[in-house]
Structure formats: C-alpha cells, structure tokens
Design a protein around this motif. Structure first.
Motif, PDB file in Angstrom:
ATOM      1  N   THR A 120      45.419  25.321  73.240  1.00 59.27           N
ATOM      2  CA  THR A 120      45.267  25.787  71.722  1.00 59.27           C
ATOM      3  C   THR A 120      46.278  26.744  71.509  1.00 59.27           C
ATOM      4  O   THR A 120      46.858  27.294  72.521  1.00 59.27           O
ATOM      5  CB  THR A 120      43.842  26.471  71.464  1.00 59.27           C
ATOM      6  OG1 THR A 120      43.878  27.831  72.465  1.00 59.27           O
ATOM      7  CG2 THR A 120      42.723  25.555  71.554  1.00 59.27           C
ATOM      8  N   ASP A 121      46.718  26.961  70.237  1.00 59.55           N
ATOM      9  CA  ASP A 121      48.024  27.784  70.078  1.00 59.55           C
ATOM     10  C   ASP A 121      47.901  28.456  68.715  1.00 59.55           C
ATOM     11  O   ASP A 121      47.333  27.876  67.765  1.00 59.55           O
ATOM     12  CB  ASP A 121      49.171  27.196  70.298  1.00 59.55           C
ATOM     13  CG  ASP A 121      50.425  28.052  69.978  1.00 59.55           C
ATOM     14  OD1 ASP A 121      50.417  29.094  70.610  1.00 59.55           O
ATOM     15  OD2 ASP A 121      51.357  27.386  69.250  1.00 59.55           O
ATOM     16  N   ILE A 122      47.881  29.882  68.666  1.00 65.63           N
ATOM     17  CA  ILE A 122      47.989  30.592  67.373  1.00 65.63           C
ATOM     18  C   ILE A 122      49.326  29.948  66.426  1.00 65.63           C
ATOM     19  O   ILE A 122      50.411  29.962  66.838  1.00 65.63           O
ATOM     20  CB  ILE A 122      47.857  32.170  67.425  1.00 65.63           C
ATOM     21  CG1 ILE A 122      46.397  32.290  68.190  1.00 65.63           C
ATOM     22  CG2 ILE A 122      47.798  32.732  65.864  1.00 65.63           C
ATOM     23  CD1 ILE A 122      46.365  33.892  68.500  1.00 65.63           C
ATOM     24  N   VAL A 123      49.064  29.489  65.349  1.00 68.66           N
ATOM     25  CA  VAL A 123      50.308  29.183  64.392  1.00 68.66           C
ATOM     26  C   VAL A 123      51.064  30.448  63.795  1.00 68.66           C
ATOM     27  O   VAL A 123      50.376  31.368  63.362  1.00 68.66           O
ATOM     28  CB  VAL A 123      49.901  28.338  63.361  1.00 68.66           C
ATOM     29  CG1 VAL A 123      50.817  27.914  62.437  1.00 68.66           C
ATOM     30  CG2 VAL A 123      49.032  26.977  63.774  1.00 68.66           C
ATOM     31  N   ASP A 124      52.124  30.373  63.844  1.00 64.23           N
ATOM     32  CA  ASP A 124      52.951  31.304  63.518  1.00 64.23           C
ATOM     33  C   ASP A 124      52.684  33.038  64.077  1.00 64.23           C
ATOM     34  O   ASP A 124      52.699  33.838  63.263  1.00 64.23           O
ATOM     35  CB  ASP A 124      53.089  31.291  61.990  1.00 64.23           C
ATOM     36  CG  ASP A 124      54.065  31.906  61.195  1.00 64.23           C
ATOM     37  OD1 ASP A 124      55.185  32.065  61.679  1.00 64.23           O
ATOM     38  OD2 ASP A 124      54.094  32.191  60.035  1.00 64.23           O
ATOM     39  N   SER A 125      52.543  33.230  65.088  1.00 62.33           N
ATOM     40  CA  SER A 125      51.775  34.319  65.760  1.00 62.33           C
ATOM     41  C   SER A 125      53.076  35.367  65.634  1.00 62.33           C
ATOM     42  O   SER A 125      52.686  36.425  65.452  1.00 62.33           O
ATOM     43  CB  SER A 125      51.513  33.997  66.989  1.00 62.33           C
ATOM     44  OG  SER A 125      52.643  33.518  68.021  1.00 62.33           O
ATOM     45  N   THR A 126      54.058  35.016  65.941  1.00 65.51           N
ATOM     46  CA  THR A 126      55.486  35.993  65.895  1.00 65.51           C
ATOM     47  C   THR A 126      55.403  36.774  64.678  1.00 65.51           C
ATOM     48  O   THR A 126      55.660  37.894  64.753  1.00 65.51           O
ATOM     49  CB  THR A 126      56.596  35.418  66.501  1.00 65.51           C
ATOM     50  OG1 THR A 126      56.599  34.601  67.806  1.00 65.51           O
ATOM     51  CG2 THR A 126      57.918  36.494  66.460  1.00 65.51           C
ATOM     52  N   ARG A 127      55.462  35.777  63.491  1.00 66.03           N
ATOM     53  CA  ARG A 127      55.435  36.678  62.206  1.00 66.03           C
ATOM     54  C   ARG A 127      54.215  37.437  61.916  1.00 66.03           C
ATOM     55  O   ARG A 127      54.599  38.435  61.482  1.00 66.03           O
ATOM     56  CB  ARG A 127      55.748  35.308  61.040  1.00 66.03           C
ATOM     57  CG  ARG A 127      55.985  35.961  59.836  1.00 66.03           C
ATOM     58  CD  ARG A 127      56.035  34.778  58.842  1.00 66.03           C
ATOM     59  NE  ARG A 127      54.771  34.282  58.524  1.00 66.03           N
ATOM     60  CZ  ARG A 127      53.769  34.611  57.953  1.00 66.03           C
ATOM     61  NH1 ARG A 127      54.094  35.621  57.325  1.00 66.03           N
ATOM     62  NH2 ARG A 127      52.563  33.882  57.889  1.00 66.03           N
ATOM     63  N   ARG A 128      53.377  36.771  62.317  1.00 63.60           N
ATOM     64  CA  ARG A 128      51.929  37.731  62.218  1.00 63.60           C
ATOM     65  C   ARG A 128      51.802  38.951  62.904  1.00 63.60           C
ATOM     66  O   ARG A 128      51.623  40.384  62.316  1.00 63.60           O
ATOM     67  CB  ARG A 128      50.912  36.700  62.472  1.00 63.60           C
ATOM     68  CG  ARG A 128      50.350  35.659  61.654  1.00 63.60           C
ATOM     69  CD  ARG A 128      49.962  36.300  60.179  1.00 63.60           C
ATOM     70  NE  ARG A 128      48.853  37.126  60.294  1.00 63.60           N
ATOM     71  CZ  ARG A 128      47.411  37.188  60.836  1.00 63.60           C
ATOM     72  NH1 ARG A 128      47.192  35.910  61.021  1.00 63.60           N
ATOM     73  NH2 ARG A 128      46.920  38.040  60.793  1.00 63.60           N
TER      74      ARG A 128
ATOM     75  N   HIS B 122      40.696  35.765  71.452  1.00 60.70           N
ATOM     76  CA  HIS B 122      40.318  35.298  72.855  1.00 60.70           C
ATOM     77  C   HIS B 122      38.789  35.425  73.088  1.00 60.70           C
ATOM     78  O   HIS B 122      38.239  34.480  73.606  1.00 60.70           O
ATOM     79  CB  HIS B 122      41.024  36.403  73.924  1.00 60.70           C
ATOM     80  CG  HIS B 122      42.326  36.092  73.941  1.00 60.70           C
ATOM     81  ND1 HIS B 122      43.025  35.809  73.143  1.00 60.70           N
ATOM     82  CD2 HIS B 122      43.262  36.528  75.012  1.00 60.70           C
ATOM     83  CE1 HIS B 122      44.485  35.463  73.595  1.00 60.70           C
ATOM     84  NE2 HIS B 122      44.289  36.198  74.603  1.00 60.70           N
ATOM     85  N   ALA B 123      37.978  36.356  72.451  1.00 61.94           N
ATOM     86  CA  ALA B 123      36.626  36.491  72.589  1.00 61.94           C
ATOM     87  C   ALA B 123      35.763  35.195  71.828  1.00 61.94           C
ATOM     88  O   ALA B 123      34.962  34.512  72.438  1.00 61.94           O
ATOM     89  CB  ALA B 123      36.105  37.619  72.201  1.00 61.94           C
TER      90      ALA B 123
ATOM     91  N   VAL C 121      41.417  27.731  81.887  1.00 65.77           N
ATOM     92  CA  VAL C 121      42.228  28.010  83.209  1.00 65.77           C
ATOM     93  C   VAL C 121      43.195  29.199  82.970  1.00 65.77           C
ATOM     94  O   VAL C 121      43.268  29.967  84.204  1.00 65.77           O
ATOM     95  CB  VAL C 121      43.226  26.570  83.043  1.00 65.77           C
ATOM     96  CG1 VAL C 121      44.145  26.595  84.452  1.00 65.77           C
ATOM     97  CG2 VAL C 121      42.429  25.221  83.367  1.00 65.77           C
ATOM     98  N   LYS C 122      43.784  29.422  81.781  1.00 64.51           N
ATOM     99  CA  LYS C 122      44.417  30.499  81.647  1.00 64.51           C
ATOM    100  C   LYS C 122      44.763  30.590  80.115  1.00 64.51           C
ATOM    101  O   LYS C 122      44.856  29.521  79.409  1.00 64.51           O
ATOM    102  CB  LYS C 122      45.633  30.495  82.397  1.00 64.51           C
ATOM    103  CG  LYS C 122      46.575  29.007  82.031  1.00 64.51           C
ATOM    104  CD  LYS C 122      47.895  29.205  82.888  1.00 64.51           C
ATOM    105  CE  LYS C 122      48.906  27.852  82.945  1.00 64.51           C
ATOM    106  NZ  LYS C 122      49.948  27.868  83.674  1.00 64.51           N
ATOM    107  N   THR C 123      45.324  31.950  79.770  1.00 64.76           N
ATOM    108  CA  THR C 123      45.905  31.937  78.187  1.00 64.76           C
ATOM    109  C   THR C 123      47.356  31.728  78.354  1.00 64.76           C
ATOM    110  O   THR C 123      47.987  32.106  79.548  1.00 64.76           O
ATOM    111  CB  THR C 123      45.512  33.333  78.065  1.00 64.76           C
ATOM    112  OG1 THR C 123      46.121  34.428  78.878  1.00 64.76           O
ATOM    113  CG2 THR C 123      44.133  33.839  77.874  1.00 64.76           C
ATOM    114  N   THR C 124      47.672  31.122  77.443  1.00 66.03           N
ATOM    115  CA  THR C 124      49.156  30.626  77.508  1.00 66.03           C
ATOM    116  C   THR C 124      49.798  31.377  76.285  1.00 66.03           C
ATOM    117  O   THR C 124      50.072  30.786  75.319  1.00 66.03           O
ATOM    118  CB  THR C 124      49.352  29.228  77.285  1.00 66.03           C
ATOM    119  OG1 THR C 124      48.720  28.669  76.191  1.00 66.03           O
ATOM    120  CG2 THR C 124      48.956  28.480  78.517  1.00 66.03           C
ATOM    121  N   GLY C 125      50.031  32.598  76.302  1.00 65.80           N
ATOM    122  CA  GLY C 125      50.952  33.311  75.275  1.00 65.80           C
ATOM    123  C   GLY C 125      49.456  33.752  74.301  1.00 65.80           C
ATOM    124  O   GLY C 125      48.881  34.500  74.487  1.00 65.80           O
TER     125      GLY C 125
END
Length: 436
Positions: free
Chosen positions: A286-294, A311-312, A326-330
């Motif tokens: 899974t990945d948050i879309v447009d996270s840098t801009r947010r 995350h929760a 397994v892990k968080t990826t960014g």
C-alpha cells in the motif's frame, strides 16, 4: 467399520471430519466436488479403499463446507476458505505434518495448501485432478448441457457412468450413488460449485511446490483428461507422474489396488529436504498517494499525526484480515497473507478506512513464492507486487492475474485493466482492478 464423525469450526463454519486407520504417517484426503463421510463406508469398494489406505496411515478425511455432513447453506467456498478448512481439520486431528491426497476437485486446494504451508506437508499426492478446469474437464466442454443434466437428473444416480463406467454395471451401485448424490449436495449447490470450479486456475503456483509430489491419472479418465495430470507432472518440480490404465474417475473404482500401492510406497520413502524459507504467499503493498505534497501543505507536526493515524488504521485492518505486517515502506505498508481473497478485501478496507483522514491510498496485490529472510521478505513475488502497486491509481486496488484466478468464487469483482509492462519483467502481466 464404525468411524466417529467429529466437528471442528473453521471461522464460523462447522466442518465434519473423521479419523481412521493405524498409527502411521498422517494422510489427509481432500475430496472431490461433493462428498459424504458416512455414506462412503456404505459403498463396499469405497470402504475397501479407505481401509487399505488406513492399513499404513492415520487417515483423516473431511467434507468440504457446503457439502456432506459439514455446514450447508454457507455459500460456495473459495480457495482461501478451503485451505482454512484443511488447516482447521489438521489442527483438530493433532496433525503437525501430513501427506495431502488431493482427489479431483480436491487437487487445487491441496496444491495451494502445500505451496503456502510446506512445513506442514510431508508430501503431496494428486489423483485425477488438474490445475485449471478449462480444457481439462470433459463435462465442462458443454457447460450449459451439464447444468441441464444436473437439474434433470441429480439425485437419480444416472451420472454414475460419467464418474465410473466400471461401477455402473454393478448391481445396486446406481441406487447407492443416487442416495449419495441426494445426501452430499442439492442440485443448486452442485451447479454453483461447478460454476465456481470453472474459474479455478492454480497453474501459476505449480512451480512453487517444494514438497515431494506424486501425480497419478488414469489414461482414459472419463471426467478429467489425462493431459491435465501430465501438465501437473511437468510443471511441479521433481514430481513423479504415473499414468494408470482405466477410465474410472473415482479413486476406488477400477484397479484401486495399484493406486493404493503407489501411495503406500510414496509415503514409505522419507520426505526429501526442502527449503522452508521459500513459501507461497500473497503480497500486499500500500502507498499513500501524493504524500510529499500533502506533507508540505500541512507541516511536519500535522503530517506526523496523520501518519500515525494512517498506520493505526492499516494495522487494524491487517489484524482483522489475518495479514502479517512485514514493514512500513515510507508512507505505505508491505504485508503478507496466507490467502489472496483476504489480501484483496483487506486492501479494499484500507482504501475506505483512510478516507476520513483525508488520504487516498493505492494498493497492489500479487501471489507468488517469497523468500523469508528473518523479519523481512524478498523474491520476485515481492517485486511484482510493488510494481503492481505503482500502476494503481488513487483509491485503486490492483491485482495480478494470478490473484484474480485464485480468488474464483470468493465474490470479488474485477475490471480488466489490460496488460502492463512491469519493470524487471520480460513479459507483460495482465492487471485487474478490484471493485466493490
């Protein structure tokens, strides 16, 4: 022989099982498309077959959910639920490691279980079965005609010749088979099972089988073409393929003595070593879309608070769907599942659950062989899942064609997104968007 029928719960469903035989290696028999534990003992040929298997093993048998003595009216079981039932029965029987004997429709679920839980499988035995029904099942060549026949004749025993030509001529066999049909499943249950089975395809996971494997098929099987057995023998690494004479599809019809002897010899050989660090899993990215801009818009402190809530939320859904983080990826997660349907549903729930946080998530799901590396995982399946996720749009769950094939009957809906080029793969892969 009087064998006690017991029950174990698999999720919310009661699954009926029996244990018979001697103190030998555990042998779990997964049945064909319908079964009935107790009526099997009323058929002299079937009873002899089961007694012969029990002469050198502790034989464990069960009726799949929706059939026989297990809970009925629970819908058509998909492969995730079927391997859950295998695990539940093995646990209830106190079996840590067993040989799996997959007969006919029981083959694909045995294949999936053996690839997913190799540490619990001493060996895999496949008889009269297939990786996919298309092209393998003779009745499925005219599926509309098959449905008409079931509606008209199920419960009469008239289908016996299409399962066992040799048994059809035995006095009383047709009447016994008629009783078996009526007791094992209703006509509508049979039709729904057939429709689901038509979608099964475990071809992609055959190379992931690492346990010793014996494949047997009768050369003129009236139900499942021998080419299906040959394909299993060719695609499963180091599998031994034996083509037996005869046309009977039922294991206990025809020359059952040869079949039993081949199984006995196979189980008498010590299981060869295999790498338990390589298992079949469904990988979710899974990945948050447009996270840098947010993050730049709201500032570090607010973004950190939003990430903690994200995350929760994700971890709550992983726990609910039996996923393993397994892990968080960014700004995303890498998780493993022992069933592809659960992974897809979990991804869909994550997409919905993070919307109140004013976030959009994209997800990719793929099933394949992964390498367990301590607390981390690796392998081509992990890379493919990551590439699939990269192709997903905001709030979209993309699945590989392997996942789509494995969740047949699970009630999930997909839209074909066409072939995609995934970085690092020589060939394109067809992707499917899971829709609600």
């Amino acid at each position: 022989m009087v064998v006690e029928t017991r029950y174990v719960t698999s999720g919310e469903v009661f699954v009926a099982y029996q244990i018979s035989g001697q103190d030998g290696p555990d042998l779990l028999m997964t049945p064909g498309f319908v079964s009935h534990l107790e009526l099997s003992w009323e058929n002299p040929n079937a009873a002899r077959f089961l007694n012969d298997l029990g002469s050198f093993s502790r034989l464990i048998r069960f009726d799949k959910r929706g059939t026989g003595l297990s809970d009925r009216g629970v819908g058509v079981p998909h492969l995730d639920e079927r391997i859950d039932d295998i695990r539940a029965v093995l646990d209830a029987a106190g079996s840590k490691r067993a040989y799996l004997f997959g007969v006919s429709e029981g083959g694909p679920m045995s294949i999936l279980f053996a690839a997913t839980y190799p540490e619990r499988v001493a060996g895999l035995i496949l008889f009269g079965t297939y990786a996919r029904t298309v092209g393998a099942s003779v009745p499925f060549d005219d599926f509309a005609g098959l449905e008409r026949d079931i509606r008209s004749n199920w419960g009469s025993g008239k289908s016996l010749p299409s399962f066992s030509p040799s048994a059809a001529a035995i006095p009383g066999a047709m009447e016994r088979f008629a009783k078996f049909e009526r007791s094992a499943a209703s006509p509508s249950d049979v039709i729904n099972l057939m429709r689901m089975n038509r979608e099964i395809d475990v071809t992609a996971i055959l190379p992931s089988i690492r346990v010793p494997t014996l494949v047997m098929h009768r050369c003129d099987d009236v139900r499942i073409r021998a080419l299906a057995g040959r394909e299993l023998g060719e695609r499963i690494s180091q599998a031994r393929y034996i083509e037996l004479p005869g046309s009977d599809h039922l294991a206990w019809s025809g020359d059952q003595d040869r079949l039993v002897e081949e199984i006995r010899q196979f189980m008498g050989v010590s299981a060869t070593a295999f790498d338990v660090d390589r298992v079949l899993s469904t990988v979710l990215f899974t990945d948050i879309v447009d996270s840098t801009r947010r993050a730049s818009l709201v500032g570090d402190r607010q973004w950190r608070s939003t990430l903690e809530a994200h995350h929760a939320t994700v971890r709550s859904e992983l726990e609910r769907h039996r996923g393993r983080e397994v892990k968080t990826t960014g700004d995303g997660f890498l998780a493993l599942f022992d069933g592809p349907a659960r992974a897809v549903r979990c991804a869909q729930r994550i997409v919905s659950a993070v919307r109140p946080l004013d976030l959009e998530v994209r997800a990719g799901v793929h099933t394949g062989e992964v390498e367990m590396m301590g607390d981390d995982v690796g392998g081509i399946a992990v890379h493919i899942a990551a590439r699939v996720a990269q192709h997903a749009k905001a709030s979209e769950v993309l699945a590989s064609s392997t996942v789509k094939d494995l969740v047949a009957g699970a009630g999930l809906k997909f839209v074909d997104k066409g072939p995609a080029e995934l970085k690092g793969l020589a060939e394109t892969m067809r992707l499917f968007a899971a829709v609600t």
